[in-house]
Design a protein around this motif. Structure first.
Motif, mmCIF file in Angstrom:
data_model
loop_
_atom_site.group_PDB
_atom_site.id
_atom_site.type_symbol
_atom_site.label_atom_id
_atom_site.label_comp_id
_atom_site.label_asym_id
_atom_site.label_seq_id
_atom_site.Cartn_x
_atom_site.Cartn_y
_atom_site.Cartn_z
ATOM 1 N N SER A 1 11.177 -11.547 22.850
ATOM 2 C CA SER A 1 12.039 -10.460 23.318
ATOM 3 C C SER A 1 12.808 -10.866 24.562
ATOM 4 O O SER A 1 13.999 -10.543 24.711
ATOM 5 N N GLN A 2 12.139 -11.589 25.454
ATOM 6 C CA GLN A 2 12.792 -12.022 26.691
ATOM 7 C C GLN A 2 13.924 -12.998 26.390
ATOM 8 O O GLN A 2 15.001 -12.927 26.995
ATOM 9 N N SER B 1 16.809 -11.156 24.921
ATOM 10 C CA SER B 1 17.384 -10.296 25.961
ATOM 11 C C SER B 1 18.389 -11.067 26.808
ATOM 12 O O SER B 1 19.258 -10.467 27.447
ATOM 13 N N GLU C 1 6.455 -11.149 23.697
ATOM 14 C CA GLU C 1 7.106 -11.004 25.002
ATOM 15 C C GLU C 1 8.109 -12.133 25.227
ATOM 16 O O GLU C 1 9.231 -11.900 25.696
ATOM 17 N N GLU C 2 7.705 -13.360 24.892
ATOM 18 C CA GLU C 2 8.610 -14.499 25.061
ATOM 19 C C GLU C 2 9.837 -14.353 24.163
ATOM 20 O O GLU C 2 10.960 -14.637 24.578
ATOM 21 N N ASN D 1 4.828 -15.798 21.537
ATOM 22 C CA ASN D 1 4.390 -14.403 21.496
ATOM 23 C C ASN D 1 5.593 -13.469 21.575
ATOM 24 O O ASN D 1 6.721 -13.901 21.838
ATOM 25 N N SER E 1 14.158 -6.852 20.870
ATOM 26 C CA SER E 1 12.752 -6.700 20.484
ATOM 27 C C SER E 1 12.557 -6.970 18.991
ATOM 28 O O SER E 1 11.551 -7.562 18.587
ATOM 29 N N LYS F 1 10.271 -10.122 17.552
ATOM 30 C CA LYS F 1 9.160 -10.005 16.609
ATOM 31 C C LYS F 1 9.356 -10.936 15.415
ATOM 32 O O LYS F 1 8.432 -11.651 15.008
#
Length: 249
Positions: free
Chosen positions: A78-79, A82, A75-76, A73, A229, A233
């Motif tokens: 982007s993390q 990051s 969030e995973e 997903n 981000s 995606k």
């Protein structure tokens, strides 16, 4: 999962990272590296940090393909990206000068690490490549660090030719590498000599010089996470999943 090890000799701290998959980075290893850079930055007994990886093969193969394939997903994703933003920002804000020992090939995030170092030593076999476009993403997080060292034109030349290796001589001429050597032995001899001398200088002057070197980058505090981000995606696309499977095979 890989390891992070710190060895302190006098005023020089050597930060050694290792992963069995060509010194690539899963998120846990990125977290450990960030934590250790921050800790060394607060260590008043040292004035210089050497960033190096284990072995005689690749310096760093960038992001862990296994972990990229497991991202399910936004969030995973982007993390994960990051994690590279955290490392680059930690290097940027660290009050100690960070010297890169680039003994072998660097790909993707590995090029970003080399670019983030304040000064770097490399071997003639230390070729570089930005392969991200070929797998459906891009070097978005590391781009500011790479462009800062070699310029936007050279960075785009690498990015838009993602399957081609650039020679160590090319990287040296563009400014990614500060000094270039035929062998690892010659590199290590010069590195020890250089860091010993550098660490003998006025620590306050070194700190002030570090700030000068990184002037105009305070916006990276937000920019790199915005870039993460974008990658977070794109890594979810069918194109990227298929490309990663193909690269693994």
């Amino acid at each position: 999962m890989g390891t992070i090890e710190t060895i302190i000799n006098g005023k020089v701290a050597t930060l050694l990272f290792f992963h069995p998959s060509s010194n690539s980075f899963p998120s846990t290893l990125l977290q450990q590296l960030t934590k250790e850079i921050n800790a060394l930055g607060n260590n008043k007994s040292i004035s210089v940090i050497v960033l190096k990886s284990s072995g005689t093969g690749a310096f760093c193969a960038g992001a862990s393909f296994d972990e990229l394939l497991s991202v399910s997903n936004f969030e995973e994703g982007s993390q994960f990206f990051s994690g590279f933003a955290n490392v680059i920002n930690a290097i940027r804000k660290c009050p100690k000068l960070i010297i890169g020992r680039i003994h072998g090939k660097a790909v993707g995030g590995g090029v970003g690490l080399a670019a983030a170092c304040d000064y770097s030593f490399a071997c003639t076999k230390s070729e570089i490549k930005l392969s991200e476009i070929a797998i459906g993403i891009g070097p978005f997080v590391i781009e500011p660090a790479v462009s800062r060292k070699i310029g936007k034109t050279a960075m785009s030349e690498m990015t838009l030719n993602p399957t081609a290796w650039k020679s160590s001589k090319w990287a040296f001429e563009k400014g990614l590498y500060s000094e270039l050597f035929e062998t690892i032995e010659e590199l290590d001899f010069r590195l020890e000599e250089y860091t010993k001398e550098l660490s003998s200088y006025n620590e306050e002057a070194l700190f002030e010089m570090k700030k000068v070197l990184w002037e105009g980058t305070s916006h990276w505090e937000n920019l790199l996470y915005e870039r993460a981000s974008i990658s977070g995606k794109l890594v979810l696309s069918d194109f990227t999943k298929k490309a990663l499977e193909k690269f693994k095979k």
